[in-house]
Design a protein around this motif. Structure first.
Motif, PDB file in Angstrom:
ATOM      1  N   TRP A   1     -65.192  -7.357   2.811  1.00  0.00           N
ATOM      2  CA  TRP A   1     -64.442  -6.532   1.666  1.00  0.00           C
ATOM      3  C   TRP A   1     -65.481  -6.690   0.387  1.00  0.00           C
ATOM      4  O   TRP A   1     -65.778  -5.803  -0.140  1.00  0.00           O
ATOM      5  CB  TRP A   1     -63.224  -7.234   1.239  1.00  0.00           C
ATOM      6  CG  TRP A   1     -62.697  -6.474   0.040  1.00  0.00           C
ATOM      7  CD1 TRP A   1     -61.784  -5.434  -0.226  1.00  0.00           C
ATOM      8  CD2 TRP A   1     -62.823  -6.938  -1.209  1.00  0.00           C
ATOM      9  NE1 TRP A   1     -61.742  -4.956  -1.361  1.00  0.00           N
ATOM     10  CE2 TRP A   1     -62.266  -5.946  -2.358  1.00  0.00           C
ATOM     11  CE3 TRP A   1     -63.457  -8.004  -1.869  1.00  0.00           C
ATOM     12  CZ2 TRP A   1     -62.234  -6.162  -3.619  1.00  0.00           C
ATOM     13  CZ3 TRP A   1     -63.536  -8.368  -3.304  1.00  0.00           C
ATOM     14  CH2 TRP A   1     -62.784  -7.310  -4.024  1.00  0.00           C
TER      15      TRP A   1
ATOM     16  N   SER B   1     -67.013  -3.174  -0.949  1.00  0.00           N
ATOM     17  CA  SER B   1     -66.818  -2.897  -2.281  1.00  0.00           C
ATOM     18  C   SER B   1     -68.015  -2.807  -3.194  1.00  0.00           C
ATOM     19  O   SER B   1     -68.212  -1.837  -3.925  1.00  0.00           O
ATOM     20  CB  SER B   1     -65.791  -3.848  -2.899  1.00  0.00           C
ATOM     21  OG  SER B   1     -64.581  -3.876  -2.198  1.00  0.00           O
TER      22      SER B   1
ATOM     23  N   HIS C   1     -54.796  -8.062  -1.717  1.00  0.00           N
ATOM     24  CA  HIS C   1     -56.088  -7.525  -2.344  1.00  0.00           C
ATOM     25  C   HIS C   1     -55.899  -8.300  -3.751  1.00  0.00           C
ATOM     26  O   HIS C   1     -56.188  -7.351  -4.855  1.00  0.00           O
ATOM     27  CB  HIS C   1     -56.202  -6.196  -2.493  1.00  0.00           C
ATOM     28  CG  HIS C   1     -55.923  -5.489  -1.099  1.00  0.00           C
ATOM     29  ND1 HIS C   1     -57.042  -5.745  -0.137  1.00  0.00           N
ATOM     30  CD2 HIS C   1     -55.061  -4.808  -0.262  1.00  0.00           C
ATOM     31  CE1 HIS C   1     -56.589  -5.080   0.806  1.00  0.00           C
ATOM     32  NE2 HIS C   1     -55.508  -4.606   0.982  1.00  0.00           N
TER      33      HIS C   1
END
Length: 267
Positions: free
Chosen positions: A82, A86, A27
Motif C-alpha cells: 500500500w 500510494s 485504512h
C-alpha cells in the motif's frame, strides 16, 4: 510476580496486534512526505514517504510506536505494498508540476523477500522506476546479498535505486559498497547531530561522504537541523539533505504547496 507481568505483556502485545490488523483493514494509515533538498542549491529535489497511523483514540502515531511489531508481522507485506502504491501514485501526480521529483521509500524486510517486488515496481511506474529510491538498512541488504543477490539485481533493472539507510549508525558495512546495485547511502542522523560538537565525528562524516562520492554513489544526509550542520554537510560535499529544520514531514496537501506554481513556492 514474574509470570503475571509476562502474561500481561503478552496480552498487550496480542491486543496491539489485533489493533494493527484492524488498522490495515480500515485504512487507518496515512503517508506524510518530508522534503529533500539539493545540498548546494537548496532546490527541492524529492521527498521521503513516511508512514503514520491515524489511531482512532490515540491520535497520529509515529512509526516508533508500532514499527517494531509491524516488522514481525505478515501485515507488513500488505501495508508495504500500500505504501509503495500510494507514494508512487502521489509523486507521479506531483511530477506533472515538478518532473524531476524523486521519492524515497523505506522497505520492510518481508517486502524484499517478495519475489513480486520488481514486477510491482514496473506495473506502478510504467516500467521506469528511475525516480524511486528504495531505502534499506545495512543489515537487511547484507543478508539479502548473501541469500538472493539475483533478486536485488532484478529490482535494480526496474530503474529503482538502492540507498543504504542509516549508514554509519552501526558498523558501516564497507563490503556492501562493492555491489553494483547499491547506488547511494544516507548518512545517519546520529552522525549529523554531533557534527558541530566533535572533530572526530566531522572527520568520520567527511570520510564516509568522500568514500561514497569516489564510488559515484549519491550521498544523502539526514537530520540536518540548523545552519551550522548544513554548512558542515555542504563541506563534506553531500548531494541531498533533509531534516526538520529544512522541512518537517508534511501531509500531501501541505507538501504540494512546495511545488513550482504554488503561492508558497513562489514566495
Amino acid at each position: 510476580e514474574f509470570v503475571p507481568a509476562f502474561l500481561e505483556a503478552e496480552q498487550q502485545r496480542r491486543r496491539f496486534e489485533r489493533e494493527l490488523e484492524v488498522a490495515v483493514r480500515q485504512h487507518q494509515f496515512v503517508l506524510y512526505y518530508q522534503p529533500q533538498f539539493d545540498a548546494t542549491s537548496h532546490a527541492l529535489t524529492g521527498c521521503e514517504a513516511l508512514l503514520r497511523w491515524q489511531h482512532p483514540t490515540r491520535g497520529l502515531l509515529l512509526p516508533e510506536a508500532f514499527i517494531g511489531m509491524l516488522m514481525k508481522s505478515s501485515l507488513s507485506i500488505t501495508l508495504g505494498e500500500w505504501v509503495l502504491r500510494s507514494a508512487l501514485q502521489q509523486v507521479m501526480l506531483w511530477q506533472k508540476r515538478h518532473p524531476a521529483l524523486r521519492v524515497s521509500i523505506n522497505l520492510f524486510p518481508r517486502q524484499l523477500d517478495d519475489i513480486r517486488l520488481d514486477k510491482l515496481l514496473r506495473e506502478l511506474t510504467g516500467s521506469d522506476a528511475s525516480f524511486v529510491d528504495l531505502e534499506v538498512d545495512e543489515s537487511m541488504l547484507t543478508a539479502l546479498v548473501q541469500e538472493v543477490p539475483a533478486r536485488l539485481n532484478a529490482i535494480r533493472q526496474t530503474g529503482a535505486s538502492f540507498i543504504i539507510d542509516h549508514y554509519g549508525r552501526a558498523l558501516g558495512a564497507i563490503s556492501l559498497l562493492q555491489h553494483e546495485f547499491v547506488t547511494g547511502l544516507k548518512l545517519d542522523k546520529s552522525l549529523t547531530a554531533q557534527l558541530t560538537e566533535s572533530g572526530r565525528i566531522r572527520m568520520m562524516f567527511s570520510a564516509l561522504a568522500t568514500l561514497g562520492k569516489s564510488l559515484q554513489l549519491r550521498v544523502l544526509a539526514e537530520g540536518v537541523e540548523n545552519s551550522a550542520q548544513r554548512m558542515l554537510v555542504n563541506q563534506a560535499e553531500c548531494d541531498t539533505i533533509q531534516g526538520h529544520a529544512l522541512g518537517e514531514p508534511l501531509s500531501p496537501d501541505a507538501f504540494q504547496q512546495l511545488l513550482p506554481g504554488s503561492a508558497e513556492a513562489l514566495c
